[in-house]
Scaffold this active site. Structure first.
Site, PDB file in Angstrom:
ATOM      1  NE  ARG A  53       0.111   1.289   3.577  1.00 21.72           N
ATOM      2  CZ  ARG A  53       1.188   2.001   3.885  1.00 21.72           C
ATOM      3  NH1 ARG A  53       2.312   1.781   3.577  1.00 21.72           N
ATOM      4  NH2 ARG A  53       0.693   3.364   4.063  1.00 21.72           N
ATOM      5  N   GLY A  54       0.268   2.449  -0.175  1.00 21.03           N
ATOM      6  CA  GLY A  54       1.120   3.722  -0.359  1.00 21.03           C
ATOM      7  C   GLY A  54       1.003   3.889  -1.768  1.00 21.03           C
ATOM      8  CB  ALA A  55      -0.001   7.016  -3.753  1.00 18.90           C
ATOM      9  NE  ARG A  90      -6.362   0.790  -1.797  1.00 18.22           N
ATOM     10  CZ  ARG A  90      -5.594   1.287  -0.888  1.00 18.22           C
ATOM     11  NH1 ARG A  90      -4.379   1.120  -0.611  1.00 18.22           N
ATOM     12  NH2 ARG A  90      -6.265   2.158   0.022  1.00 18.22           N
ATOM     13  CD  GLN A 200      -3.184   2.040   6.249  1.00 16.03           C
ATOM     14  OE1 GLN A 200      -4.068   3.310   6.546  1.00 16.03           O
ATOM     15  NE2 GLN A 200      -2.824   1.935   5.124  1.00 16.03           N
ATOM     16  CG  ASP A 241      -3.134   7.787  -1.225  1.00 18.79           C
ATOM     17  OD1 ASP A 241      -2.773   6.688  -1.476  1.00 18.79           O
ATOM     18  OD2 ASP A 241      -2.652   8.269  -0.008  1.00 18.79           O
ATOM     19  CE  LYS A 252      -5.100   5.349   4.614  1.00 24.49           C
ATOM     20  NZ  LYS A 252      -6.043   4.350   3.631  1.00 24.49           N
TER      21      LYS A 252
END
Length: 364
Positions: A53-55, A90, A200, A241, A252
């Site tokens: 995860r994480g852009a 996503r 997170q 993101d 987020k």
């Protein structure tokens, strides 16, 4: 970055290209496991379930996923099908679309039998660019921290979610300035929002900072405003993101509330991001950025380690209550002090970004 003294990246191909290896972030902070991805479908599932995860990282993972898929079906139809499948995992992070469009544009003119190796090579270049960009973000952002430290005391930074090396290939975005400043001897301390519902911050950011030896304190999500009111926060640094061409920052869920509190208390609020996170086609983030709605079970249940060392999932919400779980929110540019990019710190305006990226003036 290092785990127990050994350098790791969040994603790396196996020699020969049979698989791509990723750190399984659903197992952190209590277990450190490497997962092998051998197909495009496995890469898509890893993105969807937030193994990665994480852009920036999901963009790189999608690029490698496309390369894996083209080993089996390099046809024109296969290229379009695999790219569409990965793009649908996503919807909010623009890096995902950016990476797939970059690869597809390169691969479409090529003979099908050459596409897979070229895709692996280009995915590798995207990964290396991400590392270089994040390191540069760290250098630019560290100067902001050092300027605050020049006042003669420890710098307290508040961050939200995880925008460290686990969210990128290495270094991170929001945490990169902290690592660079810490390594240079600047006294810095980080307030880490737990970041419900997936925690997170508490699970990933705290894990990273602890591994790097950076002083930090995990706080409940609702504590940030209180800390700012009482002078406990010198600046906020978050990731992104998707950032619009006018400086609106999508990050987020809960980031907007931190920005409001920072604005009310005169605390500088920065977002750190590489160029791949900028959506040059959008001017209004609130109206234009699609916000991912995730499974309500992330809100109703928590998974953690029990006192006997095992793992358990428990329900924390009243049974039968409806749940909403938007994964992101948008912070309007008027609340953002600046955007820390690989080229420097920009004002959160269209002109501010174009000054750093003048090549976009013709396209903008």
């Amino acid at each position: 970055m290092k785990i127990d003294g050994r350098p790791y990246r969040t994603i790396f191909p196996e020699p020969g290209g049979d698989a791509v290896c990723v750190i399984d972030q659903t197992r952190l902070p209590f277990a450190f496991e490497i997962r092998r991805l051998t197909t495009a479908e496995e890469a898509a599932e890893a993105i969807r379930t937030m193994v990665v995860r994480g852009a920036p990282l999901i963009g790189v993972t999608a690029a490698y996923g496309l390369a894996l898929g083209l080993r089996r079906d390099p046809s024109d139809a296969g290229l379009e099908r695999i790219a569409a499948m990965l793009a649908a995992t996503r919807p909010t992070a623009v890096n995902l679309r950016w990476a797939l469009e970059r690869l597809s544009g390169i691969l479409r003119p090529l003979p099908p039998d050459t596409r897979a190796p070229q895709a692996f090579a280009e995915a590798g270049r995207i990964a290396e660019e991400d590392v270089a960009n994040c390191r540069a973000i760290g250098e630019h952002g560290a100067r902001l921290i050092a300027q605050t430290a020049a006042k003669g005391r420890r710098v307290n930074v508040l961050t939200h979610c995880n925008a460290g090396w686990l969210a990128t290939v290495d270094w991170g975005t929001a945490l990169a300035p902290i690592y660079v400043a810490h390594d240079a001897g600047v006294p810095v301390h980080v307030f880490v929002d737990e970041t419900r519902p997936r925690n997170q911050g508490a699970a990933l950011t705290a894990f990273e900072l602890n591994a790097h030896g950076v002083p930090h304190t995990v706080v409940a999500d609702n504590a940030g405003g209180h800390l700012m009111q009482h002078g406990g926060v010198d600046l906020c640094i978050v990731g992104s993101d998707r950032t619009t061409s006018t400086g609106d920052v999508c990050n987020k869920i809960g980031t907007y509330l931190k920005a409001l509190a920072a604005f009310d208390n005169g605390v500088p609020f920065y977002a750190a991001l590489p160029v791949s996170t900028i959506d040059w086609t959008l001017t209004d983030g609130v109206a234009g950025i699609p916000i991912e709605e995730r499974d309500g079970r992330e809100v109703t249940h928590l998974t953690g380690r029990t006192e006997d060392g095992g793992f358990a999932t428990i329900q924390v919400v009243s049974p039968g209550s409806p749940v909403a779980n938007p994964a992101f929110d948008v912070t309007p540019a008027r609340l953002v002090t600046g955007l820390i990019t690989e080229r420097g710190v920009a004002e959160a305006t269209e002109e501010g970004l174009l000054r750093l990226y003048p090549e976009r003036r013709k396209a903008a």
